[in-house]
Structures are given as structure tokens and as C-alpha cells.
Design a protein around this motif. Structure first.
Motif, PDB file in Angstrom:
ATOM      1  N   ALA B 236       0.653  -1.080   0.195  1.00  0.00           N
ATOM      2  CA  ALA B 236      -0.379   0.102   0.051  1.00  0.00           C
ATOM      3  C   ALA B 236       0.514   0.999   0.047  1.00  0.00           C
ATOM      4  N   GLU B 237       1.965   0.865   0.761  1.00  0.00           N
ATOM      5  CA  GLU B 237       3.016   2.743   0.793  1.00  0.00           C
ATOM      6  C   GLU B 237       3.774   3.344  -0.678  1.00  0.00           C
ATOM      7  N   PHE B 238       3.718   1.005  -0.752  1.00  0.00           N
ATOM      8  CA  PHE B 238       4.951   1.625  -2.161  1.00  0.00           C
ATOM      9  C   PHE B 238       3.573   2.257  -3.678  1.00  0.00           C
ATOM     10  N   MET B 239       2.012   1.678  -3.226  1.00  0.00           N
ATOM     11  CA  MET B 239       1.500   2.120  -3.815  1.00  0.00           C
ATOM     12  C   MET B 239       1.132   3.853  -4.495  1.00  0.00           C
ATOM     13  N   ARG B 240       0.738   4.638  -3.014  1.00  0.00           N
ATOM     14  CA  ARG B 240       0.479   4.855  -2.973  1.00  0.00           C
ATOM     15  C   ARG B 240       2.117   6.658  -2.995  1.00  0.00           C
ATOM     16  N   THR B 241       3.190   6.121  -3.008  1.00  0.00           N
ATOM     17  CA  THR B 241       3.942   6.885  -2.837  1.00  0.00           C
ATOM     18  C   THR B 241       4.521   6.889  -4.642  1.00  0.00           C
ATOM     19  N   LYS B 242       4.703   5.006  -5.101  1.00  0.00           N
ATOM     20  CA  LYS B 242       4.860   5.707  -6.130  1.00  0.00           C
ATOM     21  C   LYS B 242       4.411   5.124  -7.369  1.00  0.00           C
ATOM     22  N   VAL B 243       3.089   4.466  -7.628  1.00  0.00           N
ATOM     23  CA  VAL B 243       2.280   5.038  -8.955  1.00  0.00           C
ATOM     24  C   VAL B 243       1.491   6.173  -8.634  1.00  0.00           C
ATOM     25  N   PRO B 244       1.544   6.513  -9.860  1.00  0.00           N
ATOM     26  CA  PRO B 244       1.168   8.190 -10.446  1.00  0.00           C
ATOM     27  C   PRO B 244      -0.518   7.974  -9.620  1.00  0.00           C
ATOM     28  N   GLY B 245      -0.919   8.679  -8.980  1.00  0.00           N
ATOM     29  CA  GLY B 245      -2.445   9.140  -9.071  1.00  0.00           C
ATOM     30  C   GLY B 245      -2.703   7.707  -7.920  1.00  0.00           C
ATOM     31  N   VAL B 246      -2.673   7.410  -7.386  1.00  0.00           N
ATOM     32  CA  VAL B 246      -3.276   6.212  -6.517  1.00  0.00           C
ATOM     33  C   VAL B 246      -3.285   6.542  -4.914  1.00  0.00           C
ATOM     34  N   HIS B 247      -4.369   7.522  -4.550  1.00  0.00           N
ATOM     35  CA  HIS B 247      -4.406   7.242  -3.157  1.00  0.00           C
ATOM     36  C   HIS B 247      -5.189   6.384  -2.086  1.00  0.00           C
ATOM     37  N   ILE B 248      -4.400   6.308  -1.358  1.00  0.00           N
ATOM     38  CA  ILE B 248      -4.639   5.372   0.192  1.00  0.00           C
ATOM     39  C   ILE B 248      -5.020   5.897   1.424  1.00  0.00           C
ATOM     40  N   PRO B 249      -6.086   6.368   2.024  1.00  0.00           N
ATOM     41  CA  PRO B 249      -5.545   6.712   2.642  1.00  0.00           C
ATOM     42  C   PRO B 249      -5.058   5.568   4.383  1.00  0.00           C
ATOM     43  N   ASP B 250      -4.940   6.574   5.227  1.00  0.00           N
ATOM     44  CA  ASP B 250      -4.143   5.693   6.240  1.00  0.00           C
ATOM     45  C   ASP B 250      -4.804   5.454   7.269  1.00  0.00           C
ATOM     46  N   ALA B 251      -6.412   4.948   7.070  1.00  0.00           N
ATOM     47  CA  ALA B 251      -6.651   4.206   7.848  1.00  0.00           C
ATOM     48  C   ALA B 251      -6.932   2.124   7.273  1.00  0.00           C
ATOM     49  N   ILE B 252      -7.280   2.679   5.865  1.00  0.00           N
ATOM     50  CA  ILE B 252      -6.853   1.418   5.294  1.00  0.00           C
ATOM     51  C   ILE B 252      -4.689   0.976   5.960  1.00  0.00           C
ATOM     52  N   VAL B 253      -4.077   1.840   5.347  1.00  0.00           N
ATOM     53  CA  VAL B 253      -2.827   1.402   5.356  1.00  0.00           C
ATOM     54  C   VAL B 253      -2.494   0.524   6.823  1.00  0.00           C
ATOM     55  N   GLU B 254      -2.891   1.030   8.128  1.00  0.00           N
ATOM     56  CA  GLU B 254      -3.137   1.511   9.189  1.00  0.00           C
ATOM     57  C   GLU B 254      -3.119  -0.366   9.608  1.00  0.00           C
ATOM     58  N   ARG B 255      -4.528  -0.769   9.097  1.00  0.00           N
ATOM     59  CA  ARG B 255      -5.898  -1.998   9.037  1.00  0.00           C
ATOM     60  C   ARG B 255      -4.394  -3.026   8.975  1.00  0.00           C
ATOM     61  N   LEU B 256      -4.040  -2.964   7.824  1.00  0.00           N
ATOM     62  CA  LEU B 256      -2.711  -4.038   6.960  1.00  0.00           C
ATOM     63  C   LEU B 256      -1.974  -3.855   8.165  1.00  0.00           C
ATOM     64  N   ARG B 257      -1.697  -3.047   8.694  1.00  0.00           N
ATOM     65  CA  ARG B 257      -0.334  -2.847   9.711  1.00  0.00           C
ATOM     66  C   ARG B 257      -0.643  -4.047  10.859  1.00  0.00           C
ATOM     67  N   LYS B 258      -2.702  -3.516  11.527  1.00  0.00           N
ATOM     68  CA  LYS B 258      -1.960  -4.006  12.680  1.00  0.00           C
ATOM     69  C   LYS B 258      -2.328  -5.312  11.779  1.00  0.00           C
ATOM     70  N   THR B 259      -3.119  -6.910  10.586  1.00  0.00           N
ATOM     71  CA  THR B 259      -3.362  -8.003  10.648  1.00  0.00           C
ATOM     72  C   THR B 259      -1.902  -8.838  10.994  1.00  0.00           C
ATOM     73  N   PRO B 260      -2.214  -9.484  11.469  1.00  0.00           N
ATOM     74  CA  PRO B 260      -0.923 -10.627  11.272  1.00  0.00           C
ATOM     75  C   PRO B 260       0.108 -11.062  10.201  1.00  0.00           C
ATOM     76  N   LYS B 261       0.853 -11.088   9.891  1.00  0.00           N
ATOM     77  CA  LYS B 261       1.238 -11.717   8.499  1.00  0.00           C
ATOM     78  C   LYS B 261       0.785 -12.112   8.172  1.00  0.00           C
ATOM     79  N   PRO B 262       0.467 -13.171   8.688  1.00  0.00           N
ATOM     80  CA  PRO B 262       0.332 -14.385   7.443  1.00  0.00           C
ATOM     81  C   PRO B 262      -1.487 -14.279   7.121  1.00  0.00           C
ATOM     82  N   ARG B 263      -2.623 -13.770   7.668  1.00  0.00           N
ATOM     83  CA  ARG B 263      -3.294 -12.702   7.296  1.00  0.00           C
ATOM     84  C   ARG B 263      -3.872 -11.294   6.651  1.00  0.00           C
TER      85      ARG B 263
END
Ligand code: SF4
Lengths: 160, 332
Positions: B236-263
């Protein structure tokens, strides 16, 4: 801030200046016609380039639509877009291609909102650029009408 | 507009599905870095069973792959339904009009007209950027070729192409106020359908659609919302910084960060499905466009779990056409 940037942030004044120059050139038209547009072009081109470079960072496309694009030169958009912003604009309103620069169209839109007379012309569909006019005087091209000439197929499109 | 006897502009499956008022699903094909057509067919096989049309990207992100026109030609040969993406970055007006005719001759009926990501986004930033047309000029030129049967110059075509014309929209980046009006401009230029950039921000999209409805645009153009799964917060971080025009709200990035790796992967898919379910409820949304870059295997799961199967939807005439997957392309 450069003089150009300062001026561009006063779009309503620029709009008036545009209107004034427009009328001036219309007045001068008979004179230009008598002396021949080719000679007039040689005379007008360099002061035009000088002034518009300073104020608009003009690229001398020879078919000026500044008043329809918030007095912001669309040719300074790295993609040369004439009809509005690409989808790559950054969240902070900066350009996809040049991250340090504000998107030309973000500025154009903001400024157009402050332009009572031509502001709404930003909604017009602009035809493809005539690349042959690159480097020539847009004012003279306006008087001769070459700047508004579009390919025949394009014209047929407006009736579609 | 030039419509045929049944009232279709192009009669493509995508057009028929949308015109019948059913919810459409399109998906993006990952274009191969290969000269082997089989790779196109393998990628298409998975997608074709879960969507109504397959988008062939035109060097998106300014990364070179097999050309979109060639991918489309391979797809139509096998009876698949492609959406031919054309960007203004690499070709001038002469090349583009020629390719449009060529694509039509190969059976391509859906075209998506794009500005294109800048060359600096890719791995060959030294390249010359063309941008002879912008996307709106391209769109209108394609419409002129279809409806007026001429090139931009006015020279006559003996047989005009039949296209269902699309354009992109990105409601998620500035200038927000102008985005609905820019959409209006694209409709005026000839857009019949829209595919949006990735939607991760439902609130922003709702607001956009409210303006679109106020302008009455949802009745003039079919809007397909771009969606896709995120693999992890890093992706998500890569997409929102490197891919032109992609906007991802922090809440979604956060939700993924909190999820344990295998899930994480599963969670990314869940988010995508939730977004699909939410946009489906918004008035004026006609379908979705799934972009699952390097996670194509997830597309089927997403479409199925979002309750959007069976696909492709049956549309009558277009179904009569032979559809079979060439298992092996004859090699010489
Ligand atoms: S972000 Fe704005 S200035 Fe930059 S290329 Fe796109 S439209 Fe042009």
C-alpha cells in the motif's frame, strides 16, 4: 516570489490586461494588414515572447488559450495537456512529473474561479495543438485566424 | 451517434451488459514481458471466467510490455472481449489513428482513452514523451472516426470502426472540485463508459458521485469503479508513493499493519470486497474494474466472494461467437 508568480496570483487583473491587449491588437489590425502580417509578426514576436515568458513562462505555442485556462499556460504542464489535469496529480496538489511544482491545472482551476469574464471557458474542449505554429506570435495568429483553424475532421466532430 | 439496427454503438459484450442495466465486471490483464502468445492466453483464461471484459494496458506506469493492440488482437482471436487501452504518451496522432483502425479490424470494440503515466514513472525515464494528443482530444478523434467515418484530417474511411468508447477518471486526487466537471468534458468529447482509478476512499467517492448525479452524468455514461486488493501495508505504501495517482487513506494502511502477517493477504482481499459492496450501493455506479497487479489469482476469489458470479454475463448475439481457449498456440 518572482514577478511572474505574483502576477499570476492576481488572475482578475491579468484577465483585464488580456482584454485590453486583445482590443489593442484588434485596433492595430488594419495597420498590420497594411504592412503585411509577416512583417508584423517579426515586429510583434519578440516583445510578446519577452512579456509572456516573464509573466506566464510562455512556451510560444502560437495558439494562445491563456484566458480560457485561468491565465495559466497549459504548455508548462509537462504533458502539454490542454483540457485539464491528468490523473497523476499528487495528494498535495503537486505535479506527477515534477514533484516540486504545483500542478499547472490545480492552479489554472483555482485562478479561473477568480476570473469573472473568462473563468468558465475552462470547460471548453480545446482542439489538438497545431505544432506548425510553435515559435510564432499568437497575437498575429489570432488576427489572421490561423490559431483557430482546426482540421476538417475535428470540425465535423462538433456537429456530431 | 451512429448506432446499428439494434441501437448499439459497437455491440460489444461490455456495451450490451451495461445497456441491459446489469452490474458489469472488467479486469486488468497483467501484460507479459514475452513474445509468447500463450502467456497472454494463460492470463486471460483465469480472468475471462470471472469478468465481462479484459483490459489490455498500454505500458502503464511507463513500463514496457507486450503492446496493448497486440494483446487485444490475440484476445479477439480466441473469442475474448478486450478493452483496448490507448495512452497519449508514446504515439502521435498519426500512429494512434492507424492503431485504432487496426484494432477495429482485429475485432476490438471497446477502447479506453488515457493520458498515460509520464515516462519518468517507468524504468526508461530517458525516453521522449509524446503527448501530441491529450486524452480528451484522443477521445473525440476516436468518436469522429466512428460517427463521421473520417480521420482527424477529414479524409474518408471506407469502413469506420465501431467502438464503445471509454475514458478514465480519478476522483481521488486534486483538484477535487473540478473532477466531476472534467468527467462532464469527457462525456461531451464522446465517453460512453468510465473506468476510475483505484477507489480506497469511499467518502471521497460518494462526494464525487453526488456531484456527478447533480450534473446528470450518471445517465449519460456508465461508471465502473476501479478496485483491487492490497497485499500488505508495504504494498500500500509503495502504491501510494510510487504509482502515479493512487490515493490510499491512512486508515486502510493502518488496518493492514495491525493484521498479523499470515492473514494480511486475506485482509487485503476483504478490504477490496467491502469496497465493492459499498460502491455497488451508490446510485450511478454501473460496475467495477478489478486491477490486481501481480495478484491476478485473487481476482476470481474477489469476484466470487463479492457475489458477482456467474461471469461473463450472457448477452445474446455476442455469445454466439465462438469462445474457446487455445490450450497451446502452435509454435513454428
Ligand atoms: S500533474 Fe498537472 S502539471 Fe503535472 S503532468 Fe499532470 S496535469 Fe500536467
Amino acid at each position: 516570489m518572482s514577478l511572474g508568480a505574483w502576477l499570476r496570483n492576481h488572475p482578475a487583473a491579468l484577465e483585464r490586461a488580456y482584454l485590453f491587449t486583445h482590443r489593442l491588437f484588434e485596433r492595430l489590425d488594419p495597420l498590420f494588414a497594411r504592412m503585411g502580417y509577416e512583417r508584423a509578426e517579426r515586429l510583434v514576436r519578440w516583445p510578446e515572447e519577452l512579456g509572456k515568458k516573464l509573466v506566464f513562462d510562455c512556451r510560444m505555442c502560437g495558439q494562445c488559450i491563456l484566458h480560457s485556462t485561468g491565465m495559466t499556460c497549459p504548455m508548462t504542464c509537462p504533458k502539454n495537456l490542454r483540457n485539464g489535469p491528468c490523473g497523476g496529480v499528487r495528494g498535495n496538489g503537486h505535479c506527477e512529473v515534477k514533484p516540486e511544482m504545483r500542478c499547472v491545472w490545480v492552479e489554472a482551476y483555482e485562478r479561473s474561479r477568480a476570473m469573472p469574464r473568462f473563468g468558465d471557458e475552462i470547460a471548453l474542449i480545446q482542439p489538438p495543438v497545431n505544432r506548425r505554429l510553435q515559435g510564432t506570435s499568437a497575437w498575429i495568429n489570432m488576427l489572421t485566424g490561423v490559431d483557430a483553424r482546426t482540421p476538417r475532421g475535428w470540425e465535423m466532430g462538433s456537429q456530431a | 451517434m451512429s448506432e446499428n439496427r439494434e441501437g448499439f454503438l459497437a455491440g460489444s459484450r461490455l456495451e450490451r451488459v451495461l445497456r441491459s442495466g446489469r452490474f458489469a465486471v472488467t479486469a486488468e490483464l497483467n501484460p507479459p514481458d514475452s513474445a509468447d502468445p500463450q502467456e497472454v492466453y494463460d492470463a486471460a483464461l483465469v480472468l475471462s471466467q470471472v469478468c465481462d471484459a479484459i483490459n489490455a494496458t498500454d505500458a502503464s506506469g511507463a513500463h514496457c510490455h507486450m503492446s496493448s493492440v497486440a494483446i487485444c488482437a490475440l484476445l479477439t482471436r480466441a473469442g475474448y472481449e478486450p478493452v483496448y487501452q490507448v495512452s497519449c504518451r508514446d504515439r502521435n496522432r498519426i500512429a494512434i489513428q492507424g492503431d485504432l483502425l487496426g484494432a477495429a479490424a482485429m475485432g476490438v470494440r471497446n477502447v479506453l482513452c488515457l493520458t498515460g503515466d509520464d515516462v519518468t514513472a517507468g524504468d526508461q525515464p530517458e525516453a521522449k514523451r509524446v503527448f501530441d494528443f491529450d486524452s480528451i482530444q484522443l477521445l473525440r478523434t476516436a468518436r469522429i472516426m466512428r460517427d463521421r467515418g473520417v480521420f482527424l484530417s477529414g479524409r474518408k474511411l471506407t469502413t469506420p470502426p465501431r467502438f464503445f468508447l471509454g475514458a478514465a477518471s480519478n476522483p481521488f486526487v486534486p483538484p477535487y472540485d473540478w473532477r466531476p466537471l472534467r468527467l462532464a468534458k469527457k462525456v461531451e468529447a464522446g465517453a460512453n463508459f468510465i473506468q476510475t482509478q483505484y477507489c480506497f476512499d469511499i467518502a471521497r467517492f460518494r462526494e464525487f458521485m453526488r456531484r456527478v448525479r447533480d450534473l446528470g452524468l450518471h445517465e449519460k455514461v456508465y461508471i465502473l469503479v476501479g478496485v483491487g486488493p492490497l497485499r500488505s501495508e508495504k504494498a500500500a505504501e509503495f502504491m501510494r508513493t510510487k504509482v502515479p495517482g493512487v490515493h490510499i487513506p491512512d486508515a486502510i494502511v493502518e488496518r493492514l499493519r495491525k493484521t498479523p502477517k499470515p492473514r494480511k493477504r486475506e485482509e487485503g482481499k476483504r478490504i477490496c470486497i467491502e469496497i465493492i459492496q459499498q460502491v455497488r450501493e451508490i446510485e450511478g455506479v454501473a460496475g467495477i474494474h478489478v486491477m490486481a497487479y501481480r495478484q491476478e489469482e485473487l481476482v476470481a476469489e474477489i469476484v466470487e466472494e463479492a457475489g458477482l458470479l456467474p461471469r461473463p454475463l450472457r448477452v445474446g448475439a455476442a455469445d454466439e461467437r465462438r469462445r474457446e481457449h487455445p490450450r497451446k498456440w502452435p509454435r513454428r
